[in-house]
Design a protein around this motif. Structure first.
Motif, PDB file in Angstrom:
ATOM      1  N   SER A  72       0.830  -1.210   0.000  1.00 30.74           N
ATOM      2  CA  SER A  72       0.000   0.000   0.000  1.00 30.74           C
ATOM      3  C   SER A  72       0.859   1.252   0.000  1.00 30.74           C
ATOM      4  O   SER A  72       0.608   2.192  -0.762  1.00 30.74           O
ATOM      5  N   TRP A  73       1.852   1.279   0.860  1.00 33.71           N
ATOM      6  CA  TRP A  73       2.702   2.452   0.949  1.00 33.71           C
ATOM      7  C   TRP A  73       3.491   2.647  -0.329  1.00 33.71           C
ATOM      8  O   TRP A  73       3.621   3.766  -0.816  1.00 33.71           O
ATOM      9  N   PHE A  74       4.030   1.560  -0.875  1.00 39.28           N
ATOM     10  CA  PHE A  74       4.773   1.671  -2.121  1.00 39.28           C
ATOM     11  C   PHE A  74       3.882   2.234  -3.224  1.00 39.28           C
ATOM     12  O   PHE A  74       4.291   3.138  -3.955  1.00 39.28           O
ATOM     13  N   CYS A  75       2.688   1.709  -3.347  1.00 44.59           N
ATOM     14  CA  CYS A  75       1.750   2.160  -4.378  1.00 44.59           C
ATOM     15  C   CYS A  75       1.573   3.671  -4.323  1.00 44.59           C
ATOM     16  O   CYS A  75       1.742   4.367  -5.324  1.00 44.59           O
ATOM     17  N   VAL A  76       1.277   4.181  -3.152  1.00 41.00           N
ATOM     18  CA  VAL A  76       0.986   5.610  -3.023  1.00 41.00           C
ATOM     19  C   VAL A  76       2.263   6.449  -3.106  1.00 41.00           C
ATOM     20  O   VAL A  76       2.292   7.477  -3.786  1.00 41.00           O
ATOM     21  N   ILE A  77       3.323   6.011  -2.448  1.00 36.42           N
ATOM     22  CA  ILE A  77       4.578   6.781  -2.470  1.00 36.42           C
ATOM     23  C   ILE A  77       5.123   6.890  -3.890  1.00 36.42           C
ATOM     24  O   ILE A  77       5.483   7.973  -4.360  1.00 36.42           O
ATOM     25  N   MET A  78       5.192   5.753  -4.608  1.00 43.81           N
ATOM     26  CA  MET A  78       5.771   5.772  -5.957  1.00 43.81           C
ATOM     27  C   MET A  78       4.891   6.548  -6.923  1.00 43.81           C
ATOM     28  O   MET A  78       5.386   7.366  -7.711  1.00 43.81           O
ATOM     29  N   ALA A  79       3.594   6.310  -6.892  1.00 44.36           N
ATOM     30  CA  ALA A  79       2.701   7.035  -7.804  1.00 44.36           C
ATOM     31  C   ALA A  79       2.747   8.534  -7.525  1.00 44.36           C
ATOM     32  O   ALA A  79       2.735   9.343  -8.455  1.00 44.36           O
ATOM     33  N   THR A  80       2.830   8.917  -6.257  1.00 45.90           N
ATOM     34  CA  THR A  80       2.913  10.336  -5.896  1.00 45.90           C
ATOM     35  C   THR A  80       4.211  10.949  -6.417  1.00 45.90           C
ATOM     36  O   THR A  80       4.219  12.061  -6.961  1.00 45.90           O
ATOM     37  N   LYS A  81       5.295  10.220  -6.267  1.00 46.21           N
ATOM     38  CA  LYS A  81       6.606  10.693  -6.738  1.00 46.21           C
ATOM     39  C   LYS A  81       6.571  10.950  -8.247  1.00 46.21           C
ATOM     40  O   LYS A  81       7.026  11.994  -8.719  1.00 46.21           O
ATOM     41  N   ILE A  82       5.998  10.026  -8.995  1.00 44.05           N
ATOM     42  CA  ILE A  82       5.938  10.167 -10.451  1.00 44.05           C
ATOM     43  C   ILE A  82       4.940  11.257 -10.842  1.00 44.05           C
ATOM     44  O   ILE A  82       5.196  12.049 -11.753  1.00 44.05           O
ATOM     45  N   TYR A  83       3.809  11.326 -10.143  1.00 41.06           N
ATOM     46  CA  TYR A  83       2.817  12.375 -10.403  1.00 41.06           C
ATOM     47  C   TYR A  83       3.444  13.759 -10.224  1.00 41.06           C
ATOM     48  O   TYR A  83       3.293  14.637 -11.079  1.00 41.06           O
ATOM     49  N   LYS A  84       4.151  13.957  -9.124  1.00 41.85           N
ATOM     50  CA  LYS A  84       4.775  15.262  -8.855  1.00 41.85           C
ATOM     51  C   LYS A  84       5.838  15.594  -9.894  1.00 41.85           C
ATOM     52  O   LYS A  84       5.938  16.745 -10.330  1.00 41.85           O
ATOM     53  N   PHE A  85       6.635  14.615 -10.283  1.00 41.03           N
ATOM     54  CA  PHE A  85       7.639  14.836 -11.316  1.00 41.03           C
ATOM     55  C   PHE A  85       6.958  15.301 -12.606  1.00 41.03           C
ATOM     56  O   PHE A  85       7.366  16.292 -13.211  1.00 41.03           O
ATOM     57  N   ASN A  86       5.923  14.568 -13.024  1.00 45.65           N
ATOM     58  CA  ASN A  86       5.203  14.925 -14.256  1.00 45.65           C
ATOM     59  C   ASN A  86       4.598  16.319 -14.163  1.00 45.65           C
ATOM     60  O   ASN A  86       4.649  17.092 -15.120  1.00 45.65           O
ATOM     61  N   LYS A  87       4.024  16.633 -13.018  1.00 45.37           N
ATOM     62  CA  LYS A  87       3.398  17.946 -12.833  1.00 45.37           C
ATOM     63  C   LYS A  87       4.452  19.057 -12.882  1.00 45.37           C
ATOM     64  O   LYS A  87       4.255  20.073 -13.549  1.00 45.37           O
ATOM     65  N   ASP A  88       5.571  18.838 -12.191  1.00 45.78           N
ATOM     66  CA  ASP A  88       6.645  19.842 -12.184  1.00 45.78           C
ATOM     67  C   ASP A  88       7.224  20.071 -13.577  1.00 45.78           C
ATOM     68  O   ASP A  88       7.609  21.185 -13.922  1.00 45.78           O
ATOM     69  N   LYS A  89       7.300  19.016 -14.372  1.00 44.09           N
ATOM     70  CA  LYS A  89       7.871  19.099 -15.722  1.00 44.09           C
ATOM     71  C   LYS A  89       6.818  19.403 -16.786  1.00 44.09           C
ATOM     72  O   LYS A  89       7.114  19.354 -17.977  1.00 44.09           O
ATOM     73  N   LYS A  90       5.580  19.685 -16.330  1.00 48.47           N
ATOM     74  CA  LYS A  90       4.475  19.990 -17.250  1.00 48.47           C
ATOM     75  C   LYS A  90       4.192  18.827 -18.199  1.00 48.47           C
ATOM     76  O   LYS A  90       3.943  19.011 -19.389  1.00 48.47           O
ATOM     77  N   LEU A  91       4.243  17.618 -17.648  1.00 46.46           N
ATOM     78  CA  LEU A  91       3.984  16.408 -18.421  1.00 46.46           C
ATOM     79  C   LEU A  91       2.650  15.780 -17.990  1.00 46.46           C
ATOM     80  O   LEU A  91       2.549  14.578 -17.803  1.00 46.46           O
ATOM     81  N   GLU A  92       1.642  16.628 -17.841  1.00 47.82           N
ATOM     82  CA  GLU A  92       0.349  16.160 -17.353  1.00 47.82           C
ATOM     83  C   GLU A  92      -0.264  15.079 -18.231  1.00 47.82           C
ATOM     84  O   GLU A  92      -1.064  14.273 -17.774  1.00 47.82           O
ATOM     85  N   HIS A  93       0.123  15.030 -19.508  1.00 45.18           N
ATOM     86  CA  HIS A  93      -0.400  14.005 -20.412  1.00 45.18           C
ATOM     87  C   HIS A  93       0.118  12.603 -20.057  1.00 45.18           C
ATOM     88  O   HIS A  93      -0.486  11.611 -20.425  1.00 45.18           O
ATOM     89  N   ASN A  94       1.245  12.547 -19.339  1.00 43.29           N
ATOM     90  CA  ASN A  94       1.824  11.265 -18.952  1.00 43.29           C
ATOM     91  C   ASN A  94       1.067  10.715 -17.748  1.00 43.29           C
ATOM     92  O   ASN A  94       1.101  11.285 -16.668  1.00 43.29           O
ATOM     93  N   LYS A  95       0.387   9.617 -17.930  1.00 46.12           N
ATOM     94  CA  LYS A  95      -0.467   9.019 -16.888  1.00 46.12           C
ATOM     95  C   LYS A  95       0.132   7.741 -16.305  1.00 46.12           C
ATOM     96  O   LYS A  95      -0.587   6.930 -15.737  1.00 46.12           O
ATOM     97  N   ASN A  96       1.463   7.571 -16.439  1.00 44.28           N
ATOM     98  CA  ASN A  96       2.089   6.367 -15.895  1.00 44.28           C
ATOM     99  C   ASN A  96       1.818   6.202 -14.404  1.00 44.28           C
ATOM    100  O   ASN A  96       1.659   5.090 -13.921  1.00 44.28           O
TER     101      ASN A  96
END
Length: 163
Positions: A72-96
């Motif tokens: 559970s923690w991995f799921c949320v921590i990793m997805a959050t990390k990638i979400y924030k990276f995409n948002k910071d880099k303006k890669l909102e289209h990337n839904k990985n």
């Protein structure tokens, strides 16, 4: 340092967490998502630190690594990390990050089913995934975070098998 913290700070425990996380890394790779190695290392460290904080906060005694916590923690921590990276880099289209949530929640629920605990209402699978996504997007009023996901599956593993 308390006995609670000392009991968690072992290389064996970190190895167990690393093994579980490595399985999730392989699962992502099989689904066409490459997670950077530095993200994996950071996530393992984040989980170990959070596990210690969790034990201390709830004055819990560490007995063994809980797969459902790590998953559970991995799921949320990793997805959050990638979400924030995409948002910071303006890669909102990337839904990985969102695909990871789907993959890992499905895996967690599948593990429950393999253990004999069946979610009787299939529509809740989708709702659980959507709630994790809402949490990651910062919409916590409609979300479920790493501890909420953990408690959900832990409670299911404890209670739903009773006939």
């Amino acid at each position: 340092m308390s006995n609670i913290q000392e009991s968690m700070l072992t290389e064996g425990n970190k190895d167990d967490v690393t093994d579980i996380v490595h399985e999730f890394y392989k699962l992502a790779k099989q689904c066409g998502i490459n997670i950077p190695q530095n993200y994996m290392r950071e996530c393992i460290e984040d989980i170990m630190v959070f596990y210690e904080q969790y034990l201390k906060h709830f004055n819990s005694k560490f007995c063994s690594i809980d797969f459902y916590k790590i998953a559970s923690w991995f799921c949320v921590i990793m997805a959050t990390k990638i979400y924030k990276f995409n948002k910071d880099k303006k890669l909102e289209h990337n839904k990985n990050w969102k695909i990871l949530v789907i993959i890992y929640v499905q895996y967690i629920l599948g593990t429950l089913e393999d253990e004999g605990y069946v979610l009787k209402e299939p529509s809740y699978r989708e709702k659980i995934m959507k709630m994790v996504v809402m949490e990651i997007k910062g919409k916590s009023d409609f979300g479920i975070g790493k501890n909420g996901l953990y408690m959900l599956v832990k409670m299911a593993s404890i209670y739903s098998f009773q006939k």
